[in-house]
Design an enzyme around this catalytic site. Structure first.
Site, PDB file in Angstrom:
ATOM      1  N   HIS A   1     -54.097 107.046  -9.095  1.00 35.85           N
ATOM      2  CA  HIS A   1     -53.750 105.666  -9.473  1.00 35.85           C
ATOM      3  C   HIS A   1     -54.765 104.705  -8.843  1.00 35.85           C
ATOM      4  O   HIS A   1     -55.253 104.947  -7.737  1.00 35.85           O
ATOM      5  CB  HIS A   1     -52.334 105.331  -9.016  1.00 35.85           C
ATOM      6  CG  HIS A   1     -51.854 104.008  -9.519  1.00 35.85           C
ATOM      7  ND1 HIS A   1     -52.183 102.829  -8.896  1.00 35.85           N
ATOM      8  CD2 HIS A   1     -51.114 103.671 -10.602  1.00 35.85           C
ATOM      9  CE1 HIS A   1     -51.651 101.819  -9.581  1.00 35.85           C
ATOM     10  NE2 HIS A   1     -50.992 102.304 -10.622  1.00 35.85           N
TER      11      HIS A   1
ATOM     12  N   GLU B   1     -55.482 103.344 -17.555  1.00 34.17           N
ATOM     13  CA  GLU B   1     -55.004 102.103 -16.949  1.00 34.17           C
ATOM     14  C   GLU B   1     -56.204 101.278 -16.487  1.00 34.17           C
ATOM     15  O   GLU B   1     -56.718 101.492 -15.373  1.00 34.17           O
ATOM     16  CB  GLU B   1     -54.126 102.413 -15.737  1.00 34.17           C
ATOM     17  CG  GLU B   1     -52.920 103.266 -16.065  1.00 34.17           C
ATOM     18  CD  GLU B   1     -51.829 103.075 -15.012  1.00 34.17           C
ATOM     19  OE1 GLU B   1     -50.795 102.496 -15.355  1.00 34.17           O
ATOM     20  OE2 GLU B   1     -52.041 103.470 -13.864  1.00 34.17           O
TER      21      GLU B   1
ATOM     22  N   GLY C   1     -50.863  95.173 -12.434  1.00 36.92           N
ATOM     23  CA  GLY C   1     -50.227  94.374 -11.382  1.00 36.92           C
ATOM     24  C   GLY C   1     -50.135  92.888 -11.675  1.00 36.92           C
ATOM     25  O   GLY C   1     -50.451  92.439 -12.788  1.00 36.92           O
TER      26      GLY C   1
ATOM     27  N   SER D   1     -49.823  96.159 -17.149  1.00 33.54           N
ATOM     28  CA  SER D   1     -49.127  94.972 -17.661  1.00 33.54           C
ATOM     29  C   SER D   1     -48.442  95.190 -19.013  1.00 33.54           C
ATOM     30  O   SER D   1     -48.410  94.293 -19.854  1.00 33.54           O
ATOM     31  CB  SER D   1     -50.076  93.773 -17.740  1.00 33.54           C
ATOM     32  OG  SER D   1     -50.460  93.370 -16.435  1.00 33.54           O
TER      33      SER D   1
HETATM   34  P1  PGA Z   1     -47.919  97.095 -14.117  1.00 31.46           P
HETATM   35  O1  PGA Z   1     -48.300  98.435 -13.324  1.00 31.46           O
HETATM   36  O2  PGA Z   1     -47.230  97.532 -15.404  1.00 31.46           O
HETATM   37  O3  PGA Z   1     -46.986  96.378 -13.197  1.00 31.46           O
HETATM   38  O4  PGA Z   1     -49.171  96.373 -14.396  1.00 31.46           O
HETATM   39  C1  PGA Z   1     -48.907  99.498 -13.999  1.00 31.46           C
HETATM   40  C2  PGA Z   1     -49.305 100.575 -13.032  1.00 31.46           C
HETATM   41  O5  PGA Z   1     -49.643 100.284 -11.873  1.00 31.46           O
HETATM   42  O6  PGA Z   1     -49.318 101.752 -13.405  1.00 31.46           O
END
Ligand code: PGA
Length: 258
Positions: free
Chosen positions: A93, A165, A171, A211
């Protein structure tokens, strides 16, 4: 596949409450073509196993080390992860890459260790804002995939999951990728997988994360190259996650039937 990473939120009681609420809300959903997973903190996995299995929710862990045992204070081995009842192991991640020095090469070691212990690695890849600005997204994604899956045996491919991602999309400061942009990058990932594993690459689900919310979920999942969603904040309230899953259901069913 639709799932969430709870990051360093929710302790034992909150995780159990969340999974049990989610299970009740989702009880009527057919699961033949839909796998729902939750990735809590290590300490909450074992106590949540019964609740999760009653609710047909698959559990995962957020990270692990690649050795089976040894003098690695503070680390958790693949054997220990398996003992908790987690099936999925999230690897690479962007928060681990940014704060804990995870690299493509350590991701590869972890992927191989996970597969050797019958865990299903969920490999997170994505370009940073800088890499996007420099126009090297495709190269970056291809490199991440090639290194992460280096030396992976074809017989293990059915256990692999990839999550695209983009780092700039994740975030609170994140800007969601447009469905079209995400679809394009997911195609790049698919092409790299095909280059490595030919036809068998089609069995590897490639999810989108960053997001995702109830406003963009349908248009993201409508994209041909997006096989599922990996969600953070928008999934941490069971009722909101339930609504999001239901909102994409008809698009999802149409896609699975195609
Ligand atoms: P988020 O997180 O949907 O809050 O942007 C995604 C992730 O960290 O996998």
């Amino acid at each position: 596949m639709i799932g969430t990473n709870l990051k360093m939120y929710k302790g034992v009681l909150e995780t159990r409450r969340y999974i049990s609420e989610l299970g009740e809300l989702l009880f009527d959903l057919p699961r033949e073509n839909l796998e729902i997973f939750v990735i809590p903190s290590y300490t909450a996995i074992l106590p949540a196993v019964d609740t999760a299995s009653k609710s047909s929710i698959v559990l995962g862990a957020q990270n692990m080390f690649w050795e089976d045992s040894g003098q690695y204070t503070g680390e958790v081995s693949p054997i220990m992860v398996r003992e908790t009842g987690a099936e999925i192991i999230e690897i690479g991640h962007s928060e681990r890459r940014e704060h804990f020095g995870e690299t493509d090469f350590t991701v590869n070691k972890k992927v191989l260790a996970a597969l050797g212990h019958d865990l299903r690695p969920l490999i997170c890849i994505g370009e940073t804002a800088r890499e996007k600005e420099f126009g090297i997204t495709a190269e970056r994604l291809a490199t991440q995939i090639k290194v992460a899956l280096f030396n992976v045996d074809k017989e293990h491919l059915s256990n692999i999951i990839v999550a695209y991602e983009p780092v700039w999309a994740i975030g609170e400061q994140g800007v969601p990728a447009s469905p079209c942009y995400a679809n394009h990058q997911q195609q790049v990932i698919r092409e790299t997988l095909i280059e490595m594993f030919s036809e068998q690459a089609y069995g590897i689900p490639v999810l989108y994360g960053g997001s995702v919310n109830s406003e963009n979920a349908v248009s993201l999942i409508s994209q041909p190259a997006i096989d599922g969603l990996f969600i953070g904040r928008a999934a941490w309230e069971a009722a909101e996650f339930d609504r999001l899953i239901r909102s994409i259901l008809s698009t999802w069913t149409r896609k699975s039937d195609d």
